[in-house]
Motif scaffolding. Structure first.
Motif, PDB file in Angstrom:
ATOM      1  N   THR A 139      76.949  62.712  25.883  1.00  0.00           N
ATOM      2  CA  THR A 139      78.162  61.907  25.753  1.00  0.00           C
ATOM      3  C   THR A 139      77.989  60.847  24.678  1.00  0.00           C
ATOM      4  O   THR A 139      78.855  60.667  23.815  1.00  0.00           O
ATOM      5  CB  THR A 139      78.480  61.226  27.098  1.00  0.00           C
ATOM      6  OG1 THR A 139      78.250  62.160  28.139  1.00  0.00           O
ATOM      7  CG2 THR A 139      79.907  60.749  27.129  1.00  0.00           C
ATOM      8  N   ILE A 140      76.867  60.153  24.747  1.00  0.00           N
ATOM      9  CA  ILE A 140      76.623  59.110  23.759  1.00  0.00           C
ATOM     10  C   ILE A 140      76.572  59.709  22.355  1.00  0.00           C
ATOM     11  O   ILE A 140      77.111  59.158  21.400  1.00  0.00           O
ATOM     12  CB  ILE A 140      75.294  58.376  24.069  1.00  0.00           C
ATOM     13  CG1 ILE A 140      75.414  57.621  25.387  1.00  0.00           C
ATOM     14  CG2 ILE A 140      74.936  57.424  22.939  1.00  0.00           C
ATOM     15  CD1 ILE A 140      74.123  56.999  25.851  1.00  0.00           C
ATOM     16  N   SER A 141      75.932  60.878  22.257  1.00  0.00           N
ATOM     17  CA  SER A 141      75.699  61.458  20.934  1.00  0.00           C
ATOM     18  C   SER A 141      77.006  61.800  20.238  1.00  0.00           C
ATOM     19  O   SER A 141      77.080  61.808  19.011  1.00  0.00           O
ATOM     20  CB  SER A 141      74.857  62.708  21.064  1.00  0.00           C
ATOM     21  OG  SER A 141      75.680  63.786  21.428  1.00  0.00           O
ATOM     22  N   LYS A 142      78.045  62.090  21.008  1.00  0.00           N
ATOM     23  CA  LYS A 142      79.299  62.494  20.378  1.00  0.00           C
ATOM     24  C   LYS A 142      79.781  61.460  19.390  1.00  0.00           C
ATOM     25  O   LYS A 142      80.448  61.774  18.411  1.00  0.00           O
ATOM     26  CB  LYS A 142      80.355  62.733  21.455  1.00  0.00           C
ATOM     27  CG  LYS A 142      80.216  64.112  22.050  1.00  0.00           C
ATOM     28  CD  LYS A 142      81.420  64.530  22.848  1.00  0.00           C
ATOM     29  CE  LYS A 142      81.142  65.835  23.556  1.00  0.00           C
ATOM     30  NZ  LYS A 142      81.382  65.775  24.986  1.00  0.00           N
ATOM     31  N   ARG A 143      79.427  60.213  19.668  1.00  0.00           N
ATOM     32  CA  ARG A 143      79.852  59.145  18.764  1.00  0.00           C
ATOM     33  C   ARG A 143      79.026  59.108  17.493  1.00  0.00           C
ATOM     34  O   ARG A 143      79.504  58.689  16.453  1.00  0.00           O
ATOM     35  CB  ARG A 143      79.641  57.803  19.453  1.00  0.00           C
ATOM     36  CG  ARG A 143      80.678  57.488  20.462  1.00  0.00           C
ATOM     37  CD  ARG A 143      80.544  56.034  20.710  1.00  0.00           C
ATOM     38  NE  ARG A 143      81.392  55.604  21.786  1.00  0.00           N
ATOM     39  CZ  ARG A 143      81.412  54.362  22.200  1.00  0.00           C
ATOM     40  NH1 ARG A 143      80.605  53.477  21.636  1.00  0.00           N
ATOM     41  NH2 ARG A 143      82.204  54.006  23.162  1.00  0.00           N
ATOM     42  N   PHE A 144      77.752  59.464  17.615  1.00  0.00           N
ATOM     43  CA  PHE A 144      76.845  59.187  16.505  1.00  0.00           C
ATOM     44  C   PHE A 144      76.437  60.409  15.707  1.00  0.00           C
ATOM     45  O   PHE A 144      75.960  60.279  14.595  1.00  0.00           O
ATOM     46  CB  PHE A 144      75.574  58.509  17.032  1.00  0.00           C
ATOM     47  CG  PHE A 144      75.846  57.182  17.650  1.00  0.00           C
ATOM     48  CD1 PHE A 144      76.175  56.093  16.863  1.00  0.00           C
ATOM     49  CD2 PHE A 144      75.790  57.022  19.029  1.00  0.00           C
ATOM     50  CE1 PHE A 144      76.434  54.871  17.435  1.00  0.00           C
ATOM     51  CE2 PHE A 144      76.045  55.795  19.606  1.00  0.00           C
ATOM     52  CZ  PHE A 144      76.369  54.719  18.813  1.00  0.00           C
ATOM     53  N   TYR A 152      76.597  63.669  13.561  1.00  0.00           N
ATOM     54  CA  TYR A 152      77.464  64.302  12.581  1.00  0.00           C
ATOM     55  C   TYR A 152      77.063  65.752  12.427  1.00  0.00           C
ATOM     56  O   TYR A 152      75.894  66.064  12.208  1.00  0.00           O
ATOM     57  CB  TYR A 152      77.325  63.567  11.243  1.00  0.00           C
ATOM     58  CG  TYR A 152      77.919  64.310  10.076  1.00  0.00           C
ATOM     59  CD1 TYR A 152      79.280  64.254   9.828  1.00  0.00           C
ATOM     60  CD2 TYR A 152      77.111  65.072   9.243  1.00  0.00           C
ATOM     61  CE1 TYR A 152      79.824  64.943   8.767  1.00  0.00           C
ATOM     62  CE2 TYR A 152      77.641  65.765   8.180  1.00  0.00           C
ATOM     63  CZ  TYR A 152      79.000  65.701   7.945  1.00  0.00           C
ATOM     64  OH  TYR A 152      79.536  66.389   6.895  1.00  0.00           O
TER      65      TYR A 152
END
Lengths: 320, 309
Positions: free
Chosen positions: A307-312, A314
């Motif tokens: 979930t967190i990674s979706k923001r960061f 690419y």
């Protein structure tokens, strides 16, 4: 092998083309299932059945010799009250939370260095990867030898710069830091992954950034890191899962027959305790319940990271 | 080639930018005449220092294995008293050759079995289109996430019921059914092959099996080699499964034997660290040799799993 020659379109009997197509599709499916049958059998026997059976065992008392005795949720109840579970969980979290970020940072730093080395990268990459080939048992032994509090190499080197090194392998405070440090010795494969990712960043991006006057820091944080964030994230996830299941090095160094000299509570990781319960104390039911808790913890952590990674993270549009 | 031979080379010219391998494809071309700047010197000093940290434990271990009992911990690079006794002692104290043989037996079977079975399955998933394919492959991927601890105990019970505990069979036989990670890896490679090739073979009368064995598999040789050496390494270095399945010391693999030597000579007062150290060297050297034989494949395989995953 029995997957008949699919090349039989030259036999149009009185049936319609549609029927022929259906037959060929069925043949196709049969051939495919034949090829994947080893996996299907293996999955049913060695994964699916064990999952179900492990779920059942976790509700029983089972010592291999006598039949499993159904006890409902008692094992889970017992886990709540077992101080050693709490200790093992604490040790495991401690190790994971410190080891994973360090591991990622060290591999990233080394990959960046290697990238700069250009043509000589291959030579150094070889050197960095070698420890990864060392059997974990031997790594556990190296830990005992090199981190030895009295004559160990690490403390000798620390002594040169005037630091009085701790008793890494016997002082409970330093046992986990020692294990974390030696685990960093095998960052090799992560370095290779990150280096490959770095080499895939299009050179033009740096060129145009340089034309715009971006310095090294800006290039690193605005181009490099975002472009390789997929690989970084991969290493993060894989290592978190591995860190939760850390076993061999710690078990080698601090557990096993004959080892009565160390107070090894500081190295009691979750899987070690699970292994002890299952295969040393033969509490197979309790160990199964422990396995399910571990599964739950790993799932939750992985889901949070995703979930967190979706923001960061690419991803290049064309990939997958 | 031994760890020490490599090691000394590194110590002597740790900073020298000698290039034993051709440059990577994507490395930017270097200017013809390279100026040796302060930056370059710093870079290679740093790389040299790190290399030393990574290589030194091998040198230490190798050197300690040639030292007599009292000098193992003296941290000198060259042994003051050079002796081969430790190697002779290990051979006398432990059935080292038998352990090596057991390990080779298990690792070769494990690697060959997993490569063949995973290739078959990967081919099944990549070549054919059938209903439920994506669903089944989703399960393959999902099993990669499952911690080994969950299946460990029931798997042990299966082998126990088959009377196979304390034999080498459980250490490799499950590999006959493929392994999710390799199925995934090999499928990626198969998907990368041009489909026209298979259609052409089909028109020439090749059946499914021939297309796989004669056309696809040979083209996937690099990936198959990666699978072989990855699994060989995994099986060689494994400790947990030998701990679970092997009882008698004449069944041990080298890592399991090494652990028992540590328990005997490292802990509990009966201190003979020189034996433990020497057995560590013997356990590690085959992996170092494997690495140098398959270096290119290791690097390629790891880079593939990480960047295309």
């Amino acid at each position: 092998m029995t997957a008949t020659t699919a090349a039989s379109p030259g036999a149009p009997s009185d049936t319609s083309a549609l029927r022929a197509k259906r037959i060929s599709r069925r043949r196709n499916t049969r051939a495919a299932l034949l090829f994947i049958s080893p996996w299907i059998i293996g999955f049913l026997v060695f994964t699916a059945w064990p999952i179900i059976y492990s779920g059942y065992l976790s509700l029983t008392n089972y010592d291999v010799i006598n039949d499993p005795e159904f006890i409902g949720l008692d094992n889970y109840q017992r886990m709540l009250e077992d101080p050693k579970i709490r200790l093992a969980l604490w040790n495991t979290f401690y190790f994971t939370v410190l080891q994973v970020p360090l591991y990622v940072m060290v591999s990233l730093a080394l990959a960046l260095l290697l990238y700069k080395a250009g043509r000589s990268a291959g030579f150094f990459r070889t050197a960095f990867f070698l420890p990864k080939m060392t059997p974990p048992v031997a790594v556990g032994i190296l830990l005992l030898l090199l981190f030895n509090g009295q004559d160990g190499l690490i403390n000798t080197v620390l002594g040169w710069v005037g630091i009085d090194g701790p008793a890494w392998t016997t002082d409970p405070t330093w046992v986990k830091p020692g294990l974390i440090l030696i685990s960093l010795w095998s960052v090799g494969s992560s370095v290779i992954i990150l280096l490959a990712a770095l080499q895939n960043v299009p050179q033009e991006m740096y060129d145009s950034a340089r034309v715009d006057g971006a310095n090294w820091w800006q290039q690193t944080f605005k181009i490099t890191l975002p472009m390789i964030s997929g690989a970084i994230f991969f290493i993060f996830i894989v290592n978190t899962i591995a860190a939760f299941q850390t076993f061999t090095e710690a078990y080698t160094a601090y557990f096993g027959a004959g080892n009565t000299t160390y107070s090894n509570d500081a190295a009691l990781f979750y899987v070690i305790y699970l292994f002890q319960q299952g295969f040393e104390f033969l509490n197979m039911g309790y160990a199964s319940a422990m396995a399910w808790l571990l599964f739950l913890i790993i799932m939750v952590f992985t889901a949070v990271q995703m979930t967190i990674s979706k923001r960061f993270v690419y991803y290049e549009g064309e990939q997958r | 080639m031994t760890a020490g031979a490599i090691g000394t080379e590194h110590v002597d010219d740790a900073g020298a930018p000698d290039a034993p391998r051709p440059a990577q494809a994507r490395v930017p071309p270097r200017p013809k005449k390279r100026k040796i700047t302060l930056k370059t010197i710093l870079l290679f000093t740093a790389l040299g220092a790190v290399t030393l940290v990574f290589i030194y434990p091998f040198i230490w271990l190798l050197s300690a294995s040639f030292k007599p009992q009292g000098e193992v911990f003296d941290n000198k690079i060259l042994p003051e008293t050079f002796t081969f006794d430790n190697y002779i002692n290990v051979w006398q104290q432990a059935p080292m050759l038998l352990w090596l043989w057991n390990t080779i037996f298990v690792t070769v079977l494990a690697a060959v079995a997993v490569t063949i079975s995973s290739a078959l399955v990967a081919w099944g998933f990549s070549y054919f289109r059938f209903r439920g394919r994506n669903f089944l492959f989703g399960i393959v991927l999902a099993t990669m996430m499952l911690p080994g601890a969950v299946t460990m105990i029931p798997q042990f019970l299966i082998w126990n019921n088959l009377g196979m505990v304390n034999t080498l069979t459980p250490l490799w036989a499950q590999n006959l059914f493929g392994s999710a990670f390799y199925i995934f890896l090999l499928r990626q490679f198969f998907l990368g092959l041009p489909r026209d090739l298979f259609d052409a073979a089909k028109i020439d009368g090749a059946n499914n099996w021939t297309i796989f064995a004669r056309v696809a598999a040979p083209l996937c040789k690099p990936a198959l080699i990666i699978t072989l050496i990855f699994e060989f390494q995994a099986a060689w270095t494994d400790l947990m499964r030998p701990l679970i399945y092997l009882r008698d010391s004449d069944k041990f693999t080298v890592p399991r034997g090494l652990k028992s030597l540590l328990d005997q000579y490292g802990f509990g007062g009966n201190w003979h660290w020189e034996i433990v150290v020497t057995a560590s060297v013997i356990t590690t050297i085959p992996m170092i040799i494997l690495f140098f034989l398959g270096q290119r494949h290791f690097v390629q395989g790891i880079a593939t799993t990480g960047t295309k995953g």
